[in-house]
Design an enzyme around this catalytic site. Structure first.
Site, PDB file in Angstrom:
ATOM      1  N   ASP A  56       0.831  -1.204   0.000  1.00 61.89           N
ATOM      2  CA  ASP A  56       0.000   0.000   0.000  1.00 61.89           C
ATOM      3  C   ASP A  56       0.870   1.260   0.000  1.00 61.89           C
ATOM      4  O   ASP A  56       0.367   2.379  -0.054  1.00 61.89           O
ATOM      5  CB  ASP A  56      -1.025  -0.009   1.141  1.00 61.89           C
ATOM      6  N   ASP A  95      -0.916  -6.309  -0.147  1.00 58.51           N
ATOM      7  CA  ASP A  95      -1.349  -5.694   1.115  1.00 58.51           C
ATOM      8  C   ASP A  95      -2.864  -5.622   1.228  1.00 58.51           C
ATOM      9  O   ASP A  95      -3.543  -5.226   0.265  1.00 58.51           O
ATOM     10  CB  ASP A  95      -0.824  -4.254   1.192  1.00 58.51           C
ATOM     11  N   GLU A 193       9.230  -3.830  10.290  1.00 55.72           N
ATOM     12  CA  GLU A 193       9.630  -2.543   9.709  1.00 55.72           C
ATOM     13  C   GLU A 193      10.181  -1.609  10.771  1.00 55.72           C
ATOM     14  O   GLU A 193       9.538  -1.383  11.819  1.00 55.72           O
ATOM     15  CB  GLU A 193       8.423  -1.879   9.005  1.00 55.72           C
TER      16      GLU A 193
HETATM   17  O1  KIV Z   1       3.517  -1.118   1.575  1.00 52.31           O
HETATM   18  C1  KIV Z   1       4.709  -1.442   1.560  1.00 52.31           C
HETATM   19  O2  KIV Z   1       5.447  -1.135   0.632  1.00 52.31           O
HETATM   20  C2  KIV Z   1       5.230  -2.183   2.684  1.00 52.31           C
HETATM   21  C3  KIV Z   1       6.728  -2.259   2.779  1.00 52.31           C
HETATM   22  C4  KIV Z   1       7.205  -1.049   3.484  1.00 52.31           C
HETATM   23  C5  KIV Z   1       7.178  -3.498   3.379  1.00 52.31           C
HETATM   24  O3  KIV Z   1       4.507  -2.658   3.506  1.00 52.31           O
END
Ligand code: KIV
Length: 275
Positions: A56, A95, A193
């Site tokens: 996301d 996501d 993260e």
């Molecule tokens: O949305 C995304 O790009 C992520 C990364 C930071 C792992 O969740």
């Protein structure tokens, strides 16, 4: 029966959860990147990236928002479908965006969309520990789940901004407990993260499932970066954990190849990328 995709490139078998589990057991690092379209997906596949995430983060790097909060299910489904068309070998994760998993039923409905409409093989959700029941419910329906801990961008308005998590002893202990709880609930991958490297190490050692880190130090089983950050396409100040792989590479293809090699050899992340 073989599909044309299985016949294409048959010497490069698609990555599965078993491949990733074996990599953890053998101490082979997992190289992962985000991706948002078919053209980049082909490049990431050619570079031999193991796991591709339709994150996301597209809300920020594609749509120009300040956070990931405005991203919708339709946005993620659209980009996942495009990425899936360009991939053969990498494992595709997508996501669940902000507020797409407020209940078990909504989480299931939206995970099914990512898989059936988008072609994702795994869904990722951000979890402060309270999502264990949702993870268990999805896992109970044989859906592969990645639980994202540490800095959770969907919660920045509540947690006070993009900052390193788990620095204090209590918060670190709580994160280890949460990670174990999510693994017991059925999470197949844990993503960490922006946490101190020592905490990344402790969680990776505690868990049996693969742990992929972004700004979580060198000890996690794998690394992930936002592809636009590591190719130096993102403008403005980048997080400390980002390395510019375009520097000296000459082309996107070469930069992606260098990233995969650096993750596999352990050269990335270096101490200056860690907290
Ligand atoms: O949305 C995304 O790009 C992520 C990364 C930071 C792992 O969740």
């Amino acid at each position: 029966m073989y599909t044309h995709l299985q016949l294409r490139d048959s010497d490069r078998q698609p990555v599965t959860l078993s491949t990733l589990a074996r990599m953890k057991a053998d101490g082979k690092k997992i190289a992962s990147l985000t991706c948002y379209d078919a053209s980049f997906a082909v490049l990431l596949d050619e570079a031999d990236v193991d796991v591709v995430l339709v994150g996301d983060s597209l809300g920020m790097v594609i749509q120009g928002h300040d956070t990931t909060v405005p991203v919708t299910m339709d946005d993620i489904v659209y980009h996942t479908r495009a990425v899936a068309r360009g991939l053969h070998r990498p494992f595709l994760m997508a996501d669940l965006p902000f507020m797409s998993y407020p209940s078990k039923d909504r989480a299931l409905e939206n995970a099914v969309r990512l898989m059936q409409e988008g072609g994702a093989k795994m869904v990722k959700l951000e979890s402060g520990g309270t999502q264990a029941e949702i993870v268990e419910f999805l896992a109970g329906h044989d859906i592969a789940v990645c639980a994202h801990l540490g800095l959770r961008p969907q919660s920045v308005h509540k947690t006070g901004g993009f900052r390193v998590q788990g620095r204090e002893r209590d918060a670190a202990a709580q994160m280890i407990e949460n990670a174990k709880r999510l693994e017991s609930a059925g999470a197949d991958i844990v993503l960490l993260e922006c946490i101190p490297a020592d905490l990344g190490k402790a969680i990776t050692e505690e868990l049996h499932v693969p742990v992929i880190g972004i700004g979580a130090g060198p000890h996690t089983d794998g690394q992930i970066l936002v592809v636009y950050d590591m190719l130096d396409i993102t403008t403005g100040r980048k997080p400390r954990f980002v390395q510019d792989f375009m520097k000296g590479a000459g082309s996107n293809r070469e930069a992606l190849k260098r990233y995969v090699e650096a993750v596999r050899s352990g050269a990335y992340p270096a101490p200056e990328h860690c907290f």
